[in-house]
Write a protein that holds these residues in place. Structure first.
Motif, PDB file in Angstrom:
ATOM      1  N   ILE A  61       2.559  -1.690  -0.037  1.00 15.87           N
ATOM      2  CA  ILE A  61       3.695  -1.472  -0.350  1.00 15.87           C
ATOM      3  C   ILE A  61       4.040  -0.275   0.364  1.00 15.87           C
ATOM      4  N   LEU A  62       3.245   0.836  -0.283  1.00 15.07           N
ATOM      5  CA  LEU A  62       3.402   2.397   0.098  1.00 15.07           C
ATOM      6  C   LEU A  62       3.118   2.335   1.560  1.00 15.07           C
ATOM      7  N   ALA A  63       2.062   1.508   1.836  1.00 13.95           N
ATOM      8  CA  ALA A  63       1.825   1.820   3.561  1.00 13.95           C
ATOM      9  C   ALA A  63       3.103   1.252   4.289  1.00 13.95           C
ATOM     10  N   ALA A  64       3.649   0.203   3.780  1.00 12.12           N
ATOM     11  CA  ALA A  64       4.788  -0.073   4.561  1.00 12.12           C
ATOM     12  C   ALA A  64       5.952   0.669   4.501  1.00 12.12           C
ATOM     13  N   ILE A  65       6.279   1.432   3.288  1.00  5.86           N
ATOM     14  CA  ILE A  65       7.276   2.372   3.197  1.00  5.86           C
ATOM     15  C   ILE A  65       6.986   3.518   4.204  1.00  5.86           C
ATOM     16  N   PHE A  66       5.731   3.978   4.078  1.00 11.96           N
ATOM     17  CA  PHE A  66       5.532   5.288   4.965  1.00 11.96           C
ATOM     18  C   PHE A  66       5.028   5.155   6.267  1.00 11.96           C
ATOM     19  N   ASP A  67       4.895   4.002   6.712  1.00  8.35           N
ATOM     20  CA  ASP A  67       4.400   3.611   8.198  1.00  8.35           C
ATOM     21  C   ASP A  67       5.331   4.205   9.072  1.00  8.35           C
ATOM     22  N   ALA A  75      -0.700  10.392   4.373  1.00  5.88           N
ATOM     23  CA  ALA A  75      -0.873   8.796   4.007  1.00  5.88           C
ATOM     24  C   ALA A  75      -2.148   8.736   3.587  1.00  5.88           C
ATOM     25  N   ALA A  76      -3.317   9.553   4.135  1.00  6.61           N
ATOM     26  CA  ALA A  76      -4.732   9.206   3.287  1.00  6.61           C
ATOM     27  C   ALA A  76      -4.642   9.927   1.809  1.00  6.61           C
ATOM     28  N   PHE A  77      -3.731  10.749   1.623  1.00  4.25           N
ATOM     29  CA  PHE A  77      -3.562  11.637   0.173  1.00  4.25           C
ATOM     30  C   PHE A  77      -2.824  10.424  -0.561  1.00  4.25           C
ATOM     31  N   VAL A  78      -2.017   9.841  -0.140  1.00  9.40           N
ATOM     32  CA  VAL A  78      -1.227   8.818  -0.993  1.00  9.40           C
ATOM     33  C   VAL A  78      -2.252   7.997  -1.349  1.00  9.40           C
ATOM     34  N   LYS A  79      -3.308   7.248  -0.218  1.00 11.03           N
ATOM     35  CA  LYS A  79      -4.054   6.112  -0.683  1.00 11.03           C
ATOM     36  C   LYS A  79      -5.056   6.700  -1.590  1.00 11.03           C
TER      37      LYS A  79
END
Length: 186
Positions: A61-67, A75-79
């Protein structure tokens, strides 16, 4: 803030990494985006803090939001936060990152609250006056609160200067409630 020590440590690590990679400004922009997203969209904050949603689903979900909206470091930090189970602290970490960025860049944030919106010329004069007392760069944030009736409230570096009509009226009300002159009449 739920865990200020954790937010400070993660934010410091992100500041150091982004500075080392020469992407401090990009990551700062991303953190401002994350702060705005968490303020305007409570569903995202609920998603981050939900113990029911599995980490891999949160990651999708976060990857879709931040894409395409955040840098690769962010992005790596959120992951990493999702993997470590710290994604619920992301709004606090983003806020702490902005605070540490301001310290690093020698920026002082000043918030002025007035009863009516101010025009750009008055804001420039206020910014110049505030900046004259310090060697820091000043960023001005404005807010409107009609309850103030008139005047303004200025917040800067944990200092509050209240020159509002509402404060004056409350002071007068307090003086009348104490009525310090009644005992002198008797």
């Amino acid at each position: 803030m739920q865990n200020p020590r954790l937010a400070s440590r993660y934010a410091k690590s992100l500041v150091d990494l982004s500075s080392e990679k020469g992407q401090l400004e990009a990551v700062h922009t991303d953190m401002q985006f994350l702060q705005q997203l968490s303020k305007t969209n409570p569903d995202v904050v609920a998603l981050l803090r939900s113990p029911i949603i599995k980490p891999d689903k949160k990651q999708q979900i976060l990857a879709a939001i931040f894409d395409g909206k955040v840098s690769a470091i962010t992005a790596a930090f959120v992951k990493l936060l999702v993997v470590k189970g710290r994604e619920g602290n992301l709004p606090e970490i983003a806020q702490e990152f902005s605070r540490q960025y301001d310290v690093l860049k020698n920026i002082s944030k000043v918030k002025i609250t007035t009863a009516v919106p101010l025009d750009a010329a008055i804001l420039d004069v206020i910014k110049t006056k505030v900046q004259a007392g310090t060697d820091k760069k000043v960023t001005l944030e404005t807010a409107v609160n009609p309850d103030l009736i008139g005047g303004f409230v200025l917040e800067s570096n944990n200092n509050l200067f209240d020159a509002s009509v509402l404060r004056d009226l409350n002071d007068i009300k307090k003086q009348f409630a104490e009525n310090i002159y009644v005992h002198n009449i008797r």
